[in-house]
Scaffold this motif. Structure first.
Motif, PDB file in Angstrom:
ATOM      1  N   ALA A  38      41.884 -21.750  36.843  1.00 49.51           N
ATOM      2  CA  ALA A  38      41.538 -20.649  35.935  1.00 49.51           C
ATOM      3  C   ALA A  38      40.062 -20.698  35.549  1.00 49.51           C
ATOM      4  CB  ALA A  38      42.416 -20.703  34.681  1.00 49.51           C
ATOM      5  N   ASN A  39      39.512 -21.893  35.433  1.00 49.63           N
ATOM      6  CA  ASN A  39      38.090 -22.027  35.115  1.00 49.63           C
ATOM      7  C   ASN A  39      37.223 -21.641  36.314  1.00 49.63           C
ATOM      8  OD1 ASN A  39      35.888 -22.760  33.365  1.00 49.63           O
ATOM      9  ND2 ASN A  39      35.661 -24.649  34.549  1.00 49.63           N
ATOM     10  N   VAL A  40      37.709 -21.927  37.527  1.00 47.13           N
ATOM     11  CA  VAL A  40      37.002 -21.472  38.727  1.00 47.13           C
ATOM     12  C   VAL A  40      36.919 -19.948  38.722  1.00 47.13           C
ATOM     13  CG1 VAL A  40      36.984 -21.419  41.249  1.00 47.13           C
ATOM     14  CG2 VAL A  40      37.760 -23.478  40.063  1.00 47.13           C
ATOM     15  N   ALA A  41      38.059 -19.295  38.451  1.00 44.38           N
ATOM     16  CA  ALA A  41      38.100 -17.833  38.427  1.00 44.38           C
ATOM     17  C   ALA A  41      37.173 -17.273  37.352  1.00 44.38           C
ATOM     18  CB  ALA A  41      39.533 -17.360  38.197  1.00 44.38           C
ATOM     19  N   ARG A  42      37.176 -17.895  36.189  1.00 40.30           N
ATOM     20  CA  ARG A  42      36.314 -17.457  35.082  1.00 40.30           C
ATOM     21  C   ARG A  42      34.842 -17.556  35.478  1.00 40.30           C
ATOM     22  NH1 ARG A  42      35.123 -21.146  30.341  1.00 40.30           N
ATOM     23  NH2 ARG A  42      34.175 -19.872  28.716  1.00 40.30           N
ATOM     24  N   ASN A  43      34.494 -18.596  36.215  1.00 42.95           N
ATOM     25  CA  ASN A  43      33.111 -18.749  36.673  1.00 42.95           C
ATOM     26  C   ASN A  43      32.737 -17.692  37.706  1.00 42.95           C
ATOM     27  OD1 ASN A  43      31.270 -21.302  35.936  1.00 42.95           O
ATOM     28  ND2 ASN A  43      33.423 -21.876  35.623  1.00 42.95           N
ATOM     29  N   VAL A  44      33.668 -17.325  38.568  1.00 42.22           N
ATOM     30  CA  VAL A  44      33.397 -16.272  39.550  1.00 42.22           C
ATOM     31  C   VAL A  44      33.055 -14.973  38.842  1.00 42.22           C
ATOM     32  CG1 VAL A  44      34.409 -14.839  41.371  1.00 42.22           C
ATOM     33  CG2 VAL A  44      34.822 -17.299  41.372  1.00 42.22           C
ATOM     34  N   VAL A  45      33.853 -14.625  37.816  1.00 41.36           N
ATOM     35  CA  VAL A  45      33.608 -13.405  37.048  1.00 41.36           C
ATOM     36  C   VAL A  45      32.256 -13.459  36.345  1.00 41.36           C
ATOM     37  CG1 VAL A  45      34.353 -12.075  35.036  1.00 41.36           C
ATOM     38  CG2 VAL A  45      36.025 -12.828  36.706  1.00 41.36           C
ATOM     39  N   SER A  46      31.929 -14.602  35.760  1.00 36.36           N
ATOM     40  CA  SER A  46      30.679 -14.716  35.006  1.00 36.36           C
ATOM     41  C   SER A  46      29.457 -14.562  35.893  1.00 36.36           C
ATOM     42  CB  SER A  46      30.623 -16.063  34.264  1.00 36.36           C
ATOM     43  OG  SER A  46      30.432 -17.138  35.166  1.00 36.36           O
ATOM     44  N   LEU A  47      29.624 -14.809  37.194  1.00 33.68           N
ATOM     45  CA  LEU A  47      28.526 -14.620  38.144  1.00 33.68           C
ATOM     46  C   LEU A  47      28.403 -13.165  38.594  1.00 33.68           C
ATOM     47  CD1 LEU A  47      28.914 -17.823  40.341  1.00 33.68           C
ATOM     48  CD2 LEU A  47      27.174 -17.369  38.607  1.00 33.68           C
TER      49      LEU A  47
END
Length: 309
Positions: free
Chosen positions: A55-64
């Motif tokens: 879930a943190n990986v996904a959150r980082n993708v969005v933040s980029l």
């Protein structure tokens, strides 16, 4: 390094599959030792929940600035509801399999004066039925994405990781894996695997020199039929091994405050840049920059497009 490819990133579509977790933080002050046992008494003043694992990986993708879909397993419990709430707030599309008998993986940390005093883990591995349901959810999603990321925290969601790699490669999608454990044969056929230093040692043993590391890394890459192998080495930077040889970049962190979730940020950045068409050396340099930023933050965190650019 080239300019941040903002327009290309906005069109990138990343599918993240793996162990979904909730990171819970209790912050407080320590002013005395307990009379009951020689342990500090923490007066909790603040509580905070953050997305962890895949879930943190996904959150980082969005933040980029890229688009992301997350697939995984959660429970029908308070922690699972919080995970869904945080994912919605972050703008992550989800295909989560929920089960009333499976608890959401929860890591609870107690901190006093910014120092972690205790971590409590709540977790159970999902049964085969849940994993099969998750695989069925993933199959129709593959055609809608450019890159597949498999985030393995050994919590059980990727127990059949071989099937997922085969499905993605059948669609000619690059597969990036953040590995766990020492049985790397499970990841055979992936495009890129990103072990950290200790994980690499588990897989190939202790190396004696850079030449020795290169020999062991290339042997592992050949055994697993990988296009690339990226070893993240904390203060020593990152080393990439491909069919063209070895490429290395030094660490960029000015101050290391907390390495929690840094691997998630690196993996997300690699995936986004690969989805934009970058080669592995370019993607590694952006990921190194992102990792250098996130270790200066407390707890599992993200790097924004603005920070990276």
């Amino acid at each position: 390094m080239s300019t941040f490819p903002k327009e290309a990133v906005s069109k990138a579509r990343v599918l993240v599959v793996g162990d979904v977790m909730l990171d819970r933080y209790w912050f407080g002050e320590v002013e005395r030792i307990s009379p009951e046992a020689p342990v500090p008494v923490v007066h909790v003043a603040k509580r905070e929940d953050r997305l962890g694992g895949a879930a943190n990986v996904a959150r980082n993708v969005v933040s980029l600035g890229a688009k992301v879909t997350l697939a995984g397993v959660v429970g029908q419990d308070e922690a699972g509801a919080k995970v869904r709430e945080l994912l919605t707030q972050a703008g992550v599309q989800t295909h989560l399999v929920a089960d009333p008998h499976h608890p959401t993986t929860l890591k609870m940390r107690v901190l006093g004066r910014q120092q972690q005093l205790l971590r409590i883990d709540f977790e159970e591995k999902p049964d085969t039925t849940l994993i099969d349901r998750m695989r069925d959810e993933i199959s129709p999603l593959l055609d809608q994405h450019d890159v597949v990321v498999l985030s393995d925290y050994a919590k059980g969601a990727l127990a059949k990781v071989e099937d997922l790699i085969e499905m993605a490669r059948a669609k000619n999608l690059p597969v990036l894996v953040d590995p766990k454990g020492s049985h790397y044969g499970r990841y055979r056929g992936a495009t890129l695997v990103t072990p950290n230093r200790s994980e690499m040692q588990q897989a190939v043993g202790q190396w004696q020199s850079e030449d020795d590391l290169q020999s062991r890394a290339q042997k592992l890459r050949d055994q697993l039929s990988l296009e690339a192998l990226l070893v993240t080495r904390s203060e020593q930077g990152m080393t990439l091994f491909t069919g063209h040889g070895r490429d290395h970049v030094d660490a960029q962190a000015h101050e290391v405050f907390d390495v929690s979730g840094a691997g998630d940020t690196v993996l997300a950045t690699l995936a986004v840049m690969r989805a934009c068409g970058m080669d592995w050396p370019q993607a590694m340099r952006w990921a190194n920059r992102a990792g250098g930023i996130v270790v200066g933050k407390l707890g599992t965190s993200i790097v924004t497009q603005e920070e990276l650019a």
